[in-house]
Design an enzyme around this catalytic site. Structure first.
Site, PDB file in Angstrom:
ATOM      1  N   GLN A   1      32.272  86.766  39.777  1.00 37.96           N
ATOM      2  CA  GLN A   1      31.399  86.627  38.621  1.00 37.96           C
ATOM      3  C   GLN A   1      30.686  87.942  38.388  1.00 37.96           C
ATOM      4  O   GLN A   1      30.006  88.461  39.270  1.00 37.96           O
ATOM      5  CB  GLN A   1      30.365  85.519  38.829  1.00 37.96           C
ATOM      6  CG  GLN A   1      29.453  85.380  37.622  1.00 37.96           C
ATOM      7  CD  GLN A   1      28.357  84.388  37.855  1.00 37.96           C
ATOM      8  OE1 GLN A   1      28.615  83.272  38.253  1.00 37.96           O
ATOM      9  NE2 GLN A   1      27.135  84.812  37.622  1.00 37.96           N
TER      10      GLN A   1
ATOM     11  N   LYS B   1      27.478  92.790  30.887  1.00 39.67           N
ATOM     12  CA  LYS B   1      27.404  94.248  30.943  1.00 39.67           C
ATOM     13  C   LYS B   1      28.794  94.878  31.048  1.00 39.67           C
ATOM     14  O   LYS B   1      28.944  96.075  30.836  1.00 39.67           O
ATOM     15  CB  LYS B   1      26.507  94.692  32.103  1.00 39.67           C
ATOM     16  CG  LYS B   1      25.032  94.417  31.836  1.00 39.67           C
ATOM     17  CD  LYS B   1      24.139  95.017  32.889  1.00 39.67           C
ATOM     18  CE  LYS B   1      24.327  94.380  34.203  1.00 39.67           C
ATOM     19  NZ  LYS B   1      23.266  93.683  34.813  1.00 39.67           N
TER      20      LYS B   1
ATOM     21  N   TYR C   1      30.751  96.758  37.829  1.00 43.04           N
ATOM     22  CA  TYR C   1      31.622  95.606  37.579  1.00 43.04           C
ATOM     23  C   TYR C   1      33.088  96.036  37.596  1.00 43.04           C
ATOM     24  O   TYR C   1      33.951  95.321  38.095  1.00 43.04           O
ATOM     25  CB  TYR C   1      31.322  94.969  36.232  1.00 43.04           C
ATOM     26  CG  TYR C   1      30.025  94.205  36.137  1.00 43.04           C
ATOM     27  CD1 TYR C   1      29.275  93.875  37.254  1.00 43.04           C
ATOM     28  CD2 TYR C   1      29.557  93.795  34.905  1.00 43.04           C
ATOM     29  CE1 TYR C   1      28.096  93.174  37.143  1.00 43.04           C
ATOM     30  CE2 TYR C   1      28.379  93.075  34.777  1.00 43.04           C
ATOM     31  CZ  TYR C   1      27.644  92.773  35.904  1.00 43.04           C
ATOM     32  OH  TYR C   1      26.496  92.066  35.788  1.00 43.04           O
TER      33      TYR C   1
ATOM     34  N   SER D   1      15.486  83.480  40.818  1.00 43.93           N
ATOM     35  CA  SER D   1      15.896  84.292  39.680  1.00 43.93           C
ATOM     36  C   SER D   1      14.688  84.724  38.865  1.00 43.93           C
ATOM     37  O   SER D   1      13.889  83.897  38.425  1.00 43.93           O
ATOM     38  CB  SER D   1      16.854  83.503  38.782  1.00 43.93           C
ATOM     39  OG  SER D   1      17.150  84.271  37.638  1.00 43.93           O
TER      40      SER D   1
ATOM     41  N   MET E   1      15.244  86.206  36.085  1.00 41.42           N
ATOM     42  CA  MET E   1      15.807  86.261  34.738  1.00 41.42           C
ATOM     43  C   MET E   1      16.139  84.852  34.242  1.00 41.42           C
ATOM     44  O   MET E   1      17.133  84.642  33.582  1.00 41.42           O
ATOM     45  CB  MET E   1      17.041  87.157  34.721  1.00 41.42           C
ATOM     46  CG  MET E   1      16.743  88.589  35.099  1.00 41.42           C
ATOM     47  SD  MET E   1      18.190  89.630  35.187  1.00 41.42           S
ATOM     48  CE  MET E   1      18.674  89.696  33.483  1.00 41.42           C
TER      49      MET E   1
END
Length: 137
Positions: free
Chosen positions: A22, A26, A58, A92, A94
């Site tokens: 995952q 971005k 990534y 989290s 976010m």
């Protein structure tokens, strides 16, 4: 770190058939520190878009996953790139849903309308979201 994990797990897990990675949105718009400095892809985002000409861990992770799964027949891989993930996590910072809930509670307590405080561009923007439980499943 990812390479070390895969080099340990893959040879020692004879029933392993699939590895999921995952990352996130971005992949298509670049890292936070380059916002406004590089041209991101325009939505909608699709898996066949080329990589941006910018450093992005990534891309490195995906390359490592590809390389390491090539060493064992029958082990497949996939990458999942949600832009926003809804779902509870006490760790989290976010958590968009939690933030909206606090804002709604404040508006209710103050007896003021629940209004969108962002820009018109943010209101009209295209985005995708995934549910944390669905991703886990």
């Amino acid at each position: 770190m990812l390479r070390n994990v895969l080099q340990t797990v893959i040879p020692n897990a004879p029933n392993l058939r699939h590895v999921s990675l995952q990352t996130g949105g971005k992949h298509y718009v670049g890292p936070f520190e380059l916002f406004g400095k590089i041209q991101p892809h325009e939505p909608p985002f699709t898996e066949d878009l080329p990589r941006l000409k910018a450093p992005n861990f990534y891309y490195t992770q995906e390359d490592i996953l590809y390389e390491e799964t090539q060493t064992k027949d029958g082990v497949f891989w996939s990458v999942h790139r949600p832009q926003v993930i809804f779902g509870f996590s006490p760790y989290s910072l976010m958590n968009m849903v939690g933030t909206l809930c606090v804002y709604a509670a404040i508006c209710k307590h103050e007896r003021v309308p629940l209004r969108f405080l962002g820009t018109k561009s943010a209101w009209e923007d295209y985005t995708t979201a995934s549910d944390a439980d669905l991703i886990t499943e």
